[in-house]
Design a protein around this motif. Structure first.
Motif, PDB file in Angstrom:
ATOM      1  N   ILE A 134       0.921  -1.106  -0.045  1.00 26.77           N
ATOM      2  CA  ILE A 134       0.109  -0.050  -0.059  1.00 26.77           C
ATOM      3  C   ILE A 134       0.932   1.312  -0.132  1.00 26.77           C
ATOM      4  N   LYS A 135       0.741   2.148  -0.833  1.00 26.51           N
ATOM      5  CA  LYS A 135       1.504   3.455  -0.837  1.00 26.51           C
ATOM      6  C   LYS A 135       0.207   4.700  -0.942  1.00 26.51           C
ATOM      7  N   ILE A 136       0.853   5.679  -0.337  1.00 26.08           N
ATOM      8  CA  ILE A 136       0.043   6.852  -0.280  1.00 26.08           C
ATOM      9  C   ILE A 136       0.837   7.644  -1.741  1.00 26.08           C
ATOM     10  N   ALA A 137       0.146   7.952  -2.748  1.00 22.81           N
ATOM     11  CA  ALA A 137       0.691   8.832  -3.844  1.00 22.81           C
ATOM     12  C   ALA A 137       0.449  10.265  -3.704  1.00 22.81           C
ATOM     13  N   LEU A 138       1.538  11.129  -3.561  1.00 18.88           N
ATOM     14  CA  LEU A 138       1.092  12.504  -3.541  1.00 18.88           C
ATOM     15  C   LEU A 138       1.348  13.142  -4.851  1.00 18.88           C
ATOM     16  N   SER A 139       1.799  12.397  -5.761  1.00 22.20           N
ATOM     17  CA  SER A 139       2.066  12.885  -7.282  1.00 22.20           C
ATOM     18  C   SER A 139       1.997  12.104  -8.217  1.00 22.20           C
ATOM     19  N   LYS A 140       2.065  12.479  -9.593  1.00 25.91           N
ATOM     20  CA  LYS A 140       2.092  11.458 -10.925  1.00 25.91           C
ATOM     21  C   LYS A 140       3.173  10.590 -10.594  1.00 25.91           C
ATOM     22  N   GLU A 141       4.466  11.083 -10.349  1.00 21.68           N
ATOM     23  CA  GLU A 141       5.514  10.520 -10.238  1.00 21.68           C
ATOM     24  C   GLU A 141       5.619   9.428  -9.392  1.00 21.68           C
ATOM     25  N   ASP A 142       4.711   9.574  -8.138  1.00 19.44           N
ATOM     26  CA  ASP A 142       4.677   8.320  -7.145  1.00 19.44           C
ATOM     27  C   ASP A 142       3.765   7.223  -7.563  1.00 19.44           C
ATOM     28  N   VAL A 143       2.811   7.611  -8.769  1.00 17.29           N
ATOM     29  CA  VAL A 143       2.049   6.583  -9.169  1.00 17.29           C
ATOM     30  C   VAL A 143       2.925   5.788 -10.323  1.00 17.29           C
ATOM     31  N   GLN A 144       3.833   6.443 -11.024  1.00 16.56           N
ATOM     32  CA  GLN A 144       4.582   5.965 -12.085  1.00 16.56           C
ATOM     33  C   GLN A 144       5.901   4.992 -11.371  1.00 16.56           C
ATOM     34  N   TYR A 145       6.239   5.362 -10.353  1.00 14.66           N
ATOM     35  CA  TYR A 145       7.086   4.662  -9.644  1.00 14.66           C
ATOM     36  C   TYR A 145       6.598   3.448  -8.946  1.00 14.66           C
ATOM     37  N   TYR A 146       5.380   3.405  -8.765  1.00 11.86           N
ATOM     38  CA  TYR A 146       4.561   2.127  -7.811  1.00 11.86           C
ATOM     39  C   TYR A 146       4.099   1.202  -9.382  1.00 11.86           C
ATOM     40  N   LEU A 147       3.748   1.849 -10.324  1.00  8.00           N
ATOM     41  CA  LEU A 147       3.504   0.951 -11.596  1.00  8.00           C
ATOM     42  C   LEU A 147       4.777   0.238 -12.164  1.00  8.00           C
ATOM     43  N   GLU A 148       5.895   0.791 -11.882  1.00  8.61           N
ATOM     44  CA  GLU A 148       7.221   0.127 -12.351  1.00  8.61           C
ATOM     45  C   GLU A 148       7.307  -1.162 -11.470  1.00  8.61           C
ATOM     46  N   GLU A 149       6.924  -0.985 -10.206  1.00  8.31           N
ATOM     47  CA  GLU A 149       6.988  -2.345  -9.253  1.00  8.31           C
ATOM     48  C   GLU A 149       5.735  -3.330  -9.525  1.00  8.31           C
ATOM     49  N   HIS A 150       4.672  -2.530  -9.792  1.00 12.05           N
ATOM     50  CA  HIS A 150       3.572  -3.568  -9.853  1.00 12.05           C
ATOM     51  C   HIS A 150       2.985  -3.191 -11.261  1.00 12.05           C
ATOM     52  N   ASP A 151       2.446  -4.148 -12.014  1.00 12.37           N
ATOM     53  CA  ASP A 151       1.904  -3.959 -13.133  1.00 12.37           C
ATOM     54  C   ASP A 151       0.507  -3.292 -13.177  1.00 12.37           C
ATOM     55  N   SER A 152      -0.049  -3.259 -12.266  1.00 14.71           N
ATOM     56  CA  SER A 152      -1.488  -2.497 -11.882  1.00 14.71           C
ATOM     57  C   SER A 152      -1.691  -2.043 -10.580  1.00 14.71           C
ATOM     58  N   ALA A 153      -2.756  -1.478 -10.327  1.00 12.70           N
ATOM     59  CA  ALA A 153      -3.196  -0.900  -9.150  1.00 12.70           C
ATOM     60  C   ALA A 153      -4.434  -0.478  -8.784  1.00 12.70           C
ATOM     61  N   LEU A 154      -5.286  -0.713  -7.680  1.00 14.57           N
ATOM     62  CA  LEU A 154      -6.563  -0.132  -7.183  1.00 14.57           C
ATOM     63  C   LEU A 154      -6.081   1.060  -6.551  1.00 14.57           C
TER      64      LEU A 154
END
Length: 382
Positions: free
Chosen positions: A153-173
């Protein structure tokens, strides 16, 4: 009366009760180093999975099966075991059936279930790394379909946070982050009888994803009347009604744990998820209501459980739970897992993750006990 328990980790929470009730206990466990295996009358070390517990249940001619499993992954297999033993052998297995386990164990299916039944849940969407992602309204909560205890679980504060998360996981809720108060309520349900227990205050939501087990928690929930627009008692009763409705719709059995958030901005309550397994708030539930959820599972397996009896036994205490890491005490064992009187405490949990749960007639009684135990409550206030 003989019962089979699957899993040793939580067995110390029922060992004293089964001995008191004169129940013969058989335990299966896959880890030979596991604590608590010696607390049962007999035990079997078995490979992971439900095939061997099934064989042992039949061979030992037990009267019921109680899976004491606190993680999501095996719950579907437990549900299949339940289906086979109850259908083919008339042997009660105190766990949720397959449909409930499948929905609760998948956050995406849970969202679909809540949305289909017009139950308020935070705004959400699914995203994947192969698609153009255009998200707004930060902060946002990113999750995986499976996982518990704050994992992935990650709290994304920016679009960059989302991109970093998707580099580690292919998808996200993706959920909208809510500035509010985390709430939990346990639900007992057996043979179409449902009893929601006491709502628990688990602390305020935080951007650093602090897990509730690391926070100071209280029961019953007591939000300021001006925040919720009604008195605390009525609000708690409304939460219990929501919990009852969801458990009945989902068809849970045994014990389940409903997680909610009260949004301080729009003054609404949202459902996050429901877990069809023992809850981390069970000690607070026992302290504040005098109903121990795991003891109730034993009564379900023996055929002595009755929802009206549970309601009659429910009491109203104040309870406080404090993470203590390692606390010097000789009381962290099964012999001291029952609250004695209206002002008492117990210590529980593994090394480095111990917690003390305090019961008091009122909040000031709990605070007095905390002071006597030299617990520093100030560092938990948020």
């Amino acid at each position: 009366m003989k019962l089979l328990f699957i899993g040793a980790r939580l067995f110390d929470d029922v060992a004293f009760y089964t001995k008191k009730m004169g129940i013969n206990t058989v335990l299966t466990e896959s880890n030979p180093q596991a604590q608590n295996i010696g607390l049962s009358d007999s035990y079997h070390l078995v490979p992971r999975g439900m095939e061997h517990p099934k064989e042992i249940a039949i061979k030992e001619d037990v009267d019921g099966v109680v899976p004491l499993i606190g993680i999501d992954e095996p719950l579907k297999d437990v549900a299949l075991l339940k289906e086979e033993l109850e259908t083919n052998y008339g042997l009660p297995v105190v766990a949720s059936p397959l449909n409930a386990a499948a929905i609760s164990g998948d956050k995406i299916k849970t969202k679909e279930f809540l949305t289909k039944n017009n139950i308020k849940t935070p705004e959400h969407t699914l995203i994947s790394s192969g698609e153009k992602v255009d998200l707004k309204g930060f902060p946002l909560v990113l999750k995986q379909a499976q996982g518990q205890g704050g994992k992935n679980i990650k709290i994304a504060l920016s679009k960059e946070d989302v991109q970093y998360y998707l580099e580690e996981h292919d998808s996200a809720l993706v959920e909208r982050f809510l500035d509010g108060i985390e709430i939990s309520v346990e639900i007992l349900r057996w043979k179409n009888q449902t009893v929601p227990l006491v709502p628990v205050y688990k602390g305020k939501t935080t951007l650093d994803c602090i897990h509730p087990l690391k926070k100071m928690k209280k029961a019953p929930l007591n939000i300021d009347d001006t925040e919720i627009g009604t008195d605390a008692h009525n609000y708690n009763q409304s939460i219990r009604k929501i919990a009852l409705n969801i458990a009945d719709l989902l068809g849970t059995e045994g014990t389940a744990d409903l997680d909610l958030i009260f949004d301080k901005i729009n003054k609404k309550t949202y459902i996050l998820e429901i877990n069809t397994r023992p809850s981390g708030t069970r000690y607070l539930t026992a302290a504040s209501s005098d109903i121990n959820p795991l003891h109730e599972l034993v009564d379900m397996a023996t055929g002595s459980w009755n929802s009206n009896n549970v309601i009659k036994r429910m009491k109203e205490y104040f309870a406080l739970e404090v993470p203590v890491g390692n606390y010097p005490s000789d009381k962290n064992n099964y012999q001291f897992r029952e609250f004695q009187g209206e002002n008492s405490w117990i210590i529980h949990g593994p090394e480095n993750h111990q917690r003390i749960t305090i019961r008091g007639k009122k909040e000031e009684n709990c605070l007095k006990t905390a002071a006597q135990l030299n617990l520093n409550l100030e560092k938990f206030r948020n």
